[in-house]
Design an enzyme around this catalytic site. Sequence first.
Site, PDB file in Angstrom:
ATOM      1  N   ASP A  33       0.835  -1.202   0.000  1.00 39.74           N
ATOM      2  CA  ASP A  33       0.000   0.000   0.000  1.00 39.74           C
ATOM      3  C   ASP A  33       0.871   1.253   0.000  1.00 39.74           C
ATOM      4  O   ASP A  33       0.579   2.231  -0.677  1.00 39.74           O
ATOM      5  CB  ASP A  33      -0.873   0.038   1.265  1.00 39.74           C
ATOM      6  N   ASP A  37       0.700   4.114  -2.682  1.00 34.96           N
ATOM      7  CA  ASP A  37       0.388   5.497  -2.324  1.00 34.96           C
ATOM      8  C   ASP A  37       1.471   6.446  -2.813  1.00 34.96           C
ATOM      9  O   ASP A  37       1.193   7.560  -3.236  1.00 34.96           O
ATOM     10  CB  ASP A  37       0.215   5.626  -0.807  1.00 34.96           C
ATOM     11  N   GLU A 114     -12.903   5.997  13.518  1.00 34.32           N
ATOM     12  CA  GLU A 114     -13.302   4.586  13.452  1.00 34.32           C
ATOM     13  C   GLU A 114     -12.115   3.753  12.993  1.00 34.32           C
ATOM     14  O   GLU A 114     -11.333   4.217  12.164  1.00 34.32           O
ATOM     15  CB  GLU A 114     -14.417   4.399  12.410  1.00 34.32           C
ATOM     16  N   LYS A 116     -10.144   1.338  10.665  1.00 40.18           N
ATOM     17  CA  LYS A 116     -10.283   1.090   9.229  1.00 40.18           C
ATOM     18  C   LYS A 116     -10.191  -0.427   9.006  1.00 40.18           C
ATOM     19  O   LYS A 116      -9.125  -1.031   9.129  1.00 40.18           O
ATOM     20  CB  LYS A 116      -9.184   1.812   8.457  1.00 40.18           C
ATOM     21  N   ARG A 137     -17.894  -2.947  -4.843  1.00 42.41           N
ATOM     22  CA  ARG A 137     -17.703  -1.561  -5.277  1.00 42.41           C
ATOM     23  C   ARG A 137     -17.427  -1.477  -6.776  1.00 42.41           C
ATOM     24  O   ARG A 137     -17.862  -0.544  -7.438  1.00 42.41           O
ATOM     25  CB  ARG A 137     -16.538  -0.924  -4.515  1.00 42.41           C
ATOM     26  N   GLU A 174     -17.935  -2.917   5.150  1.00 43.53           N
ATOM     27  CA  GLU A 174     -16.786  -3.750   4.841  1.00 43.53           C
ATOM     28  C   GLU A 174     -17.083  -5.205   5.189  1.00 43.53           C
ATOM     29  O   GLU A 174     -17.488  -5.512   6.316  1.00 43.53           O
ATOM     30  CB  GLU A 174     -15.617  -3.233   5.696  1.00 43.53           C
ATOM     31  N   LYS A 290     -13.434  11.110  10.339  1.00 43.50           N
ATOM     32  CA  LYS A 290     -14.510  11.693   9.541  1.00 43.50           C
ATOM     33  C   LYS A 290     -15.077  12.908  10.266  1.00 43.50           C
ATOM     34  O   LYS A 290     -15.074  12.941  11.504  1.00 43.50           O
ATOM     35  CB  LYS A 290     -15.671  10.701   9.365  1.00 43.50           C
ATOM     36  N   LYS A 314      -3.083   5.484   7.932  1.00 48.68           N
ATOM     37  CA  LYS A 314      -2.683   4.076   7.794  1.00 48.68           C
ATOM     38  C   LYS A 314      -1.606   3.746   8.821  1.00 48.68           C
ATOM     39  O   LYS A 314      -0.682   4.544   9.034  1.00 48.68           O
ATOM     40  CB  LYS A 314      -2.137   3.820   6.391  1.00 48.68           C
ATOM     41  N   CYS A 413      19.032 -15.096 -21.394  1.00 50.50           N
ATOM     42  CA  CYS A 413      19.458 -15.326 -22.781  1.00 50.50           C
ATOM     43  C   CYS A 413      20.791 -14.678 -23.118  1.00 50.50           C
ATOM     44  O   CYS A 413      21.239 -14.752 -24.261  1.00 50.50           O
ATOM     45  CB  CYS A 413      18.379 -14.821 -23.741  1.00 50.50           C
TER      46      CYS A 413
HETATM   47  S1  IVH Z   1     -15.848   5.434   5.276  1.00 52.16           S
HETATM   48  C1  IVH Z   1     -16.229   7.419   0.841  1.00 52.16           C
HETATM   49  N1  IVH Z   1     -15.067   3.973   7.248  1.00 52.16           N
HETATM   50  O1  IVH Z   1     -11.618   1.853   3.239  1.00 52.16           O
HETATM   51  C2  IVH Z   1     -15.911   6.206   1.489  1.00 52.16           C
HETATM   52  N2  IVH Z   1     -14.378   3.316   5.079  1.00 52.16           N
HETATM   53  O2  IVH Z   1      -9.480   2.802   1.579  1.00 52.16           O
HETATM   54  C3  IVH Z   1     -16.347   6.292   2.904  1.00 52.16           C
HETATM   55  N3  IVH Z   1     -13.055   1.267   5.019  1.00 52.16           N
HETATM   56  O3  IVH Z   1     -13.575   2.342   0.397  1.00 52.16           O
HETATM   57  C4  IVH Z   1     -15.828   5.154   3.586  1.00 52.16           C
HETATM   58  N4  IVH Z   1     -13.084   0.879   7.166  1.00 52.16           N
HETATM   59  O4  IVH Z   1     -14.266   0.422   1.946  1.00 52.16           O
HETATM   60  C5  IVH Z   1     -15.031   4.141   5.931  1.00 52.16           C
HETATM   61  N5  IVH Z   1     -14.501   2.762   9.109  1.00 52.16           N
HETATM   62  C6  IVH Z   1     -14.462   2.921   7.806  1.00 52.16           C
HETATM   63  C7  IVH Z   1     -13.774   2.020   6.955  1.00 52.16           C
HETATM   64  C8  IVH Z   1     -13.756   2.265   5.592  1.00 52.16           C
HETATM   65  C9  IVH Z   1     -12.676   0.439   6.001  1.00 52.16           C
HETATM   66  C10 IVH Z   1     -12.745   1.087   3.593  1.00 52.16           C
HETATM   67  C11 IVH Z   1     -13.840   1.525   2.646  1.00 52.16           C
HETATM   68  C12 IVH Z   1     -13.157   2.480   1.707  1.00 52.16           C
HETATM   69  C13 IVH Z   1     -11.722   2.104   1.871  1.00 52.16           C
HETATM   70  C14 IVH Z   1     -10.789   3.205   1.456  1.00 52.16           C
END
Ligand code: IVH
Length: 670
Positions: A33, A37, A114, A116, A137, A174, A290, A314, A413
Amino acid sequence: MCRDIKNQIYFLRNEILRHDDLYYDKNNPEISDVEYDNLVKKLEILEKSNFVLGPSTSPIKCVSGFASSLYFKRVKHTSPMLSLDNTYSNNDIAKWCKNIIKKINSSDVEFIVEPKIDGVSVSLVYINGIINIGATRGDGEIGEDITRNVMMIQNIPHKLQICDPPSFFELRGEVYINKIDFESLNKKLLSSGVQKFANSRNAASGSLRQKDSNITAKRKLSFFVHSFGKIYGKQFQKQSEFLKYCKDCGFQQQNYIEVCHSFKEIEDFMNVMINRRNMLTYDIDGIVVKVNNFQLHSELGHTNRSPKWAIAFKFPAKQTTTILNKICAQVGRTGIVTPLAILEPVTLAGVTISRATLHNFDEIRRLRINEGDTVLIERAGDVIPKIVKAIKKKKTSNTESVLFKRPDMCPSCSSKIVKDEERVAYRCINPNCPAQFKRHLIHFVSRKAMDIKGFGEDVIDQLLNKNKIKILSDIYYLSYNDFRCLNLFGVKKTVKLIEAINVSKGRSLNRFLFALGIRHIGERTSEIIAKKYKNMNNIFNTCVGDFTKINGIGSVLALSLEKFFKNKEIIHLINNFIKAGVNMVEFDSIKMNDKFDNKVFTLTGELKNRTRDQAIKSIKEFGGKVTASVSKKTSYVIAGINTGSKLKKARELGIKVISEIEFEELLAKK
Ligand code: IVH
């Protein structure tokens, strides 16, 4: 613009597309990743100052991945499923928070943090509380219909556990696999001789996209909601309120979600989660920050790729040390020669690692590594390991003199190696290089290309050693006896493989084009070309410059196609394929959801859950037409509240009148 920069941009765009494909569609990423990135960041910087190249076609302007539609019907999402901007740096998160405060002109902002989840993004549509569609997706606009499979996931309710559910409720979240279930799945796969999954994300994705939903059911997948698409019949002010509502609906909730009021609080949460990560029952790869308030989401907006109201932090990669036993050079399908580190096998995050990528020869010098050194390796993003640095040097009299040198000759070769046009790689340009040809064969028979089951590397090695394959098309001229004399090839196995070869002759044009391994032409481009030209004849009959006119094909790709299809050897090769009976026709592309094709709608009165414009947009998205007045051609009149004369006219003409709820049902119907 300087030619060098232009080349770099094209190169990076192609690389990103290739890695998107490997990650999203093949579940088989080649780079971590962090490295991905970095590619995106490099391209962003170059594109920002060189916009004449038409950044709208750039992969970083849109969400990656696309719906493969091999087994699954395609579904159009009600609104794009976006991705997230991400960073590995605390400072970037601090800057992002500052920027949000500046944009909304207030420091009184609530953030919600939250974990990830390291899984696969999925959309679930509930109509009047009953599950209706589950989709991947895909490319963000169109996903794959995996409804039957999501219904097998134990913690996805088939019916929302609340009275009065929203008429239309599209949740996004997810799908993941718990660590313990991942381990036991891998054990089972290994004991039945099937290759195990490299990580839990791949396991979740692979298990979710099974043709047979009974297999998905056995894989013990789970689901967490994290966001939503369209909702009719219910409104939320905040993410925290939305998540609470989902919990009431019967969805399992992540344990560690917090509302923060400053970067300091967010940073504390990040630090706690880095330590707590190992104690969780499922894999997470970071934290999502968020803005809590949905009103601010609308104000902040989004780019084509990601919302501006969220960012992902990350986690740093997982690391361990081992001994670098050997460095050797390997030749890829396109002739690129790269160094490869052979390591003393070591377990890192549950996976045994015996090789690591050394992306180019400069990397060896930069890292100052030699055979025999103890090295620190990491699985950044938990994918392909790489060497971070030498920890302990092997005692030698003169370290400098033993640094591994880039070979001048191809290790396969012995042809001279040259620096390629993009000036980023060293390449063996011998078109007859055996190592390249072997990689080519492996690619040709691979799952996303001609998908010849049982035609593995070992079979290819044996056939090459016996001189049975000299050009790609020879695969289709192999005889029963050619296989019978291979090691471990009994009658049954031989017949099965011959059958698989014959079956592969019927693959569609897009796969065949992809299988040919044309330089710069990946799966996505092959699909575009196949869709446009329909058969191989049409491709050969294109005029010079025609490829550039295709949407999605840039000048580098067009040039590569032209060069390829003009080559006499290629013409000969393709003729051989034709003679062997290989299909070169594109099957009718699976229809997008155009269920309103030929249907004419007229709206009367006010709708409760959407504006008139939204309703018109939805009808058009599904291929329908909207007219202002009712006529004999009208298929449906949608009646809201306070209807007018149109309703009367519809009744006179015997046109079907439907309510808003019935319209929603039509929208949701497959
Ligand atoms: S919010 C606009 N919250 O991470 C997308 N995504 O790398 C809003 N993901 O596509 C997503 N945990 O599939 C959100 N707590 C979380 C998440 C999360 C995993 C995934 C999601 C997103 C991807 C991006």
